[in-house]
Design a protein around this motif. Structure first.
Motif, PDB file in Angstrom:
ATOM      1  N   ARG A 156      -6.227  -2.972   5.562  1.00  0.00           N
ATOM      2  CA  ARG A 156      -5.123  -2.155   6.084  1.00  0.00           C
ATOM      3  C   ARG A 156      -5.192  -1.945   7.581  1.00  0.00           C
ATOM      4  NH1 ARG A 156      -4.317   2.533   1.571  1.00  0.00           N
ATOM      5  NH2 ARG A 156      -2.516   3.080   2.799  1.00  0.00           N
TER       6      ARG A 156
ATOM      7  N   ASP B 259     -10.238  -2.638   1.024  1.00  0.00           N
ATOM      8  CA  ASP B 259      -8.822  -2.246   1.173  1.00  0.00           C
ATOM      9  C   ASP B 259      -8.595  -1.669   2.569  1.00  0.00           C
ATOM     10  OD1 ASP B 259      -8.431  -2.891  -1.496  1.00  0.00           O
ATOM     11  OD2 ASP B 259      -8.520  -0.815  -2.201  1.00  0.00           O
TER      12      ASP B 259
ATOM     13  N   ALA C 130     -12.124  -7.656  -3.958  1.00  0.00           N
ATOM     14  CA  ALA C 130     -10.939  -7.131  -3.252  1.00  0.00           C
ATOM     15  C   ALA C 130     -10.556  -8.055  -2.098  1.00  0.00           C
ATOM     16  CB  ALA C 130     -11.211  -5.722  -2.743  1.00  0.00           C
TER      17      ALA C 130
ATOM     18  N   PHE D 289       0.806  -1.227   0.000  1.00  0.00           N
ATOM     19  CA  PHE D 289       0.000   0.000   0.000  1.00  0.00           C
ATOM     20  C   PHE D 289       0.840   1.278   0.000  1.00  0.00           C
ATOM     21  CE2 PHE D 289      -3.402  -2.901   1.352  1.00  0.00           C
ATOM     22  CZ  PHE D 289      -4.434  -2.456   0.543  1.00  0.00           C
TER      23      PHE D 289
ATOM     24  N   ARG E 119      -8.826   2.225  -6.925  1.00  0.00           N
ATOM     25  CA  ARG E 119     -10.110   2.469  -6.246  1.00  0.00           C
ATOM     26  C   ARG E 119      -9.934   3.436  -5.079  1.00  0.00           C
ATOM     27  NH1 ARG E 119      -9.040  -3.805  -6.226  1.00  0.00           N
ATOM     28  NH2 ARG E 119      -8.130  -4.063  -4.202  1.00  0.00           N
ATOM     29  N   GLN E 120      -8.823   4.118  -5.062  1.00  0.00           N
ATOM     30  CA  GLN E 120      -8.537   5.062  -3.980  1.00  0.00           C
ATOM     31  C   GLN E 120      -9.169   6.412  -4.316  1.00  0.00           C
ATOM     32  OE1 GLN E 120      -6.400   4.226  -1.436  1.00  0.00           O
ATOM     33  NE2 GLN E 120      -5.977   6.201  -0.489  1.00  0.00           N
TER      34      GLN E 120
ATOM     35  N   TYR F  65      -5.440  -8.323 -11.913  1.00  0.00           N
ATOM     36  CA  TYR F  65      -5.907  -7.335 -10.928  1.00  0.00           C
ATOM     37  C   TYR F  65      -6.441  -6.091 -11.637  1.00  0.00           C
ATOM     38  CZ  TYR F  65      -3.168 -10.317  -7.842  1.00  0.00           C
ATOM     39  OH  TYR F  65      -2.681 -11.407  -7.152  1.00  0.00           O
TER      40      TYR F  65
ATOM     41  N   TRP G  49      -4.897  -1.493  -5.869  1.00  0.00           N
ATOM     42  CA  TRP G  49      -5.684  -0.805  -4.828  1.00  0.00           C
ATOM     43  C   TRP G  49      -5.790   0.692  -5.118  1.00  0.00           C
ATOM     44  CZ3 TRP G  49      -2.784   2.970  -2.579  1.00  0.00           C
ATOM     45  CH2 TRP G  49      -1.404   2.860  -2.726  1.00  0.00           C
TER      46      TRP G  49
ATOM     47  N   HIS H 272      -6.809  -9.725  -1.726  1.00  0.00           N
ATOM     48  CA  HIS H 272      -5.933  -9.574  -0.559  1.00  0.00           C
ATOM     49  C   HIS H 272      -5.649 -10.922   0.112  1.00  0.00           C
ATOM     50  CE1 HIS H 272      -6.034  -5.423  -1.290  1.00  0.00           C
ATOM     51  NE2 HIS H 272      -7.217  -5.161  -0.770  1.00  0.00           N
TER      52      HIS H 272
ATOM     53  N   HIS I 205     -12.648  -0.425  -2.278  1.00  0.00           N
ATOM     54  CA  HIS I 205     -11.859   0.460  -1.406  1.00  0.00           C
ATOM     55  C   HIS I 205     -12.193   0.212   0.070  1.00  0.00           C
ATOM     56  CE1 HIS I 205      -9.588   3.851  -0.040  1.00  0.00           C
ATOM     57  NE2 HIS I 205     -10.656   4.363   0.545  1.00  0.00           N
TER      58      HIS I 205
END
Ligand code: F6P
Length: 519
Positions: A298, A294, A461, A84, A103-104, A264, A100, A465, A291
């Motif tokens: 995280r 994600d 997602a 990340f 989609r941020q 991906y 990732w 991950h 997201h």
């Protein structure tokens, strides 16, 4: 690069080996449920848009804690943070893996390292342009057919998502996916479409893939032979090789960067067919769902982190119990391409036999992923799941609310999913008889409230991950795919021999088959 430690080199690995002998090997699900009333609560997890029941797996509190300790000692959290922050976690190709970032939201840019902020701005510029284009295509009633030409990651994600989100799709258009170089696929589609009402999307990260380029050339030749002139209107390229697309003669192109791995890539320009089908707003919801997952990955502690816990179970099944495959059982017909999508995601990512440094691994990695929409699977291979000689963990995916107007169908469908998971666990005693089912067969049960762009984004997602964490534990690079190259090189060499009949220097089997295929 972050400090990673291969699973078998941690003290936790030794602890797990002991625990496997003392309690793992003999754990009986029926017993642990009978003696532990808190098991379901403890072994269920609510992640964004996805609820997971892990309680029918062959673990208990002690084993789960020891597995989580393994993740800690392997440095999974640091490796995740490296992912990340845009570090080159794809070491053999010396690249970041920043799917990732696709989609941020822009609003979160400040938290990112500066070079990644620059990438994010480019991501949003392409996204805005691509969604405007998707909207224009949606409004263009003269376009009735959208044909996506692409393979692997340039096909499976978009195809899976367009099917899954059919309820949200513009029903005024038809969506076709041509992937194989098998001419049946393209010619079948070309028989059904007309040049003036068709939009061809040529989707290829590299813009060199044999299947896609062959199909794209044939589609272009067909279009021109039918009197089609306006390539700019009827062909669009989705690629990170913009130059090759231009040389091919396509001027409308949406690009993406090399740090987006093929498998991906559905969140990038490769997602254009999805955006055309479901529209810009829903496409943004798909990104938002991913997201949210994600963010969970995280920040959730490892104990309550769903991708981490699923990957630990995968490792437990594969390396301790020795289960060599996992069956995916979606109880929703919209998810009928899910297993194909997951096959690439998991097996292309983690089907590796050496670690990141090139050392041969002393343990097994990716299981075989397979399955069918499960109501059908029940009448085909579930026999083997219940009574076969192999234990095959099953992953059920159920959706609580559905859109169709046949509630009694949905009730029956869900009842079947629950019953199958129950039957796998409980089994049936018929000592010495043919009706005996050993039971104690593990399964995971995932539940979505509804199948929407948001929940689908979160689910995919989650899988991405989980694959990353499994690869992290195994010490492998989940982002390369060198194993697919040799076959491509050999096919190139064989093609002219098929034409000429020249078999000099070939092994006897290939030579014999080549002769037979020519005669
Ligand atoms: O052959 C494997 C592969 O490289 C996949 O990783 C990829 O998704 C697929 O081929 C298609 O590649 P491209 O998008 O470059 O055509």
């Amino acid at each position: 690069m972050s400090m990673r430690l291969r699973c078998d080199r941690t003290p936790a690995w030794g602890v797990l080996r002991q625990l496997f002998e003392t309690r793992g090997r003999t754990l009986d699900l029926r017993q642990v449920f009978a003696t532990d009333p808190g098991r379901f609560e403890r072994l269920t997890l609510q992640a964004p848009h996805v609820f997971a029941d892990l309680s029918k797996n062959l673990v208990d509190e002690t084993l789960q804690a020891a597995l989580t300790e393994l993740a800690r000692q392997c440095g999974v959290a640091a490796h995740r943070d490296a992912l990340f922050s845009g570090q080159h976690v794809n070491s053999t190709e010396d690249r970041a893996a920043m799917h990732w970032l696709l989609r941020q939201p822009v609003a979160d840019a400040q938290a990112l390292p500066l070079p990644v902020q620059v990438e994010l701005r480019q991501v949003h510029a392409v996204l805005d342009a691509m969604l405007a284009y998707a909207q224009a295509v949606r409004e263009d009633v003269a376009i009735t057919d959208v044909v996506n030409i692409g393979i692997g990651g340039s096909d499976l994600g978009p195809q899976m998502a367009v099917l899954a989100l059919d309820e949200f799709a513009d029903q005024g258009k038809r969506y076709h996916f041509v992937s194989s170089v098998d001419g049946h696929e393209l010619s079948q589609v070309l028989r059904r479409v007309r040049p003036e009402s068709t939009l061809f999307l040529v989707a290829s990260k590299s813009f060199t893939t044999l299947e896609t380029m062959t199909n794209a050339r044939s589609a272009k030749a067909w279009f021109q032979a039918q009197g089609g002139r306006d390539i700019a209107r009827h062909f669009c390229a989705l690629t990170s090789n913009v130059q090759a697309a231009a040389e091919f003669g396509i001027s409308t192109t949406f690009g993406f960067r090399d740090w987006v791995g093929g498998r991906y890539s559905m969140w990038s320009a490769i997602g254009l067919p999805i955006a055309i089908a479901i529209g810009p707003q829903h496409f943004r919801e798909l990104l938002a769902g991913a997201h949210a997952m994600d963010a969970h990955f995280r920040i959730a502690p490892l104990e309550r982190n769903l991708p981490v816990q699923l990957a630990l179970l995968d490792l437990w099944h594969r390396n301790f119990h020795g289960f060599s495959s996992r069956s995916v059982a979606p109880y929703h017909s919209g998810l009928r391409r899910m297993q194909a999508y997951l096959q690439q995601l998991e097996m292309e990512s983690n089907g590796k036999r050496v670690d990141e440094t090139g050392q041969a691994l002393p343990y097994a990695t990716s299981p075989v992923i397979w399955g069918e929409p499960a109501a059908n699977g029940q009448h085909a291979y579930f026999q083997m799941l219940h009574q076969g000689s192999d234990v095959i963990p099953v992953e059920f995916i159920a959706v609580k609310k559905v859109a169709h107007e046949l509630p009694e169908h949905h009730l029956k469908l869900l009842a079947n999913g629950l019953a199958q998971a129950q039957a796998l666990m409980l089994g049936q005693a018929d000592p010495g008889g043919h009706r005996h089912m050993p039971g104690n067969r593990p399964s995971t049960f995932l539940v979505l409230e509804e199948l929407t762009p948001t929940s689908l984004g979160a689910l995919i997602a989650l899988y991405e991950h989980r694959v990353f964490v499994a690869g992290s534990l195994w010490g492998i690079n989940s982002f390369d795919q060198w194993g697919v190259e040799l076959g491509k090189v050999l096919a190139k060499a064989i093609e002219p021999r098929l034409e000429s009949g020249d078999t000099t220097g070939l092994d006897a089997s290939t030579a014999g088959l080549l002769k037979r295929l020519r005669s």
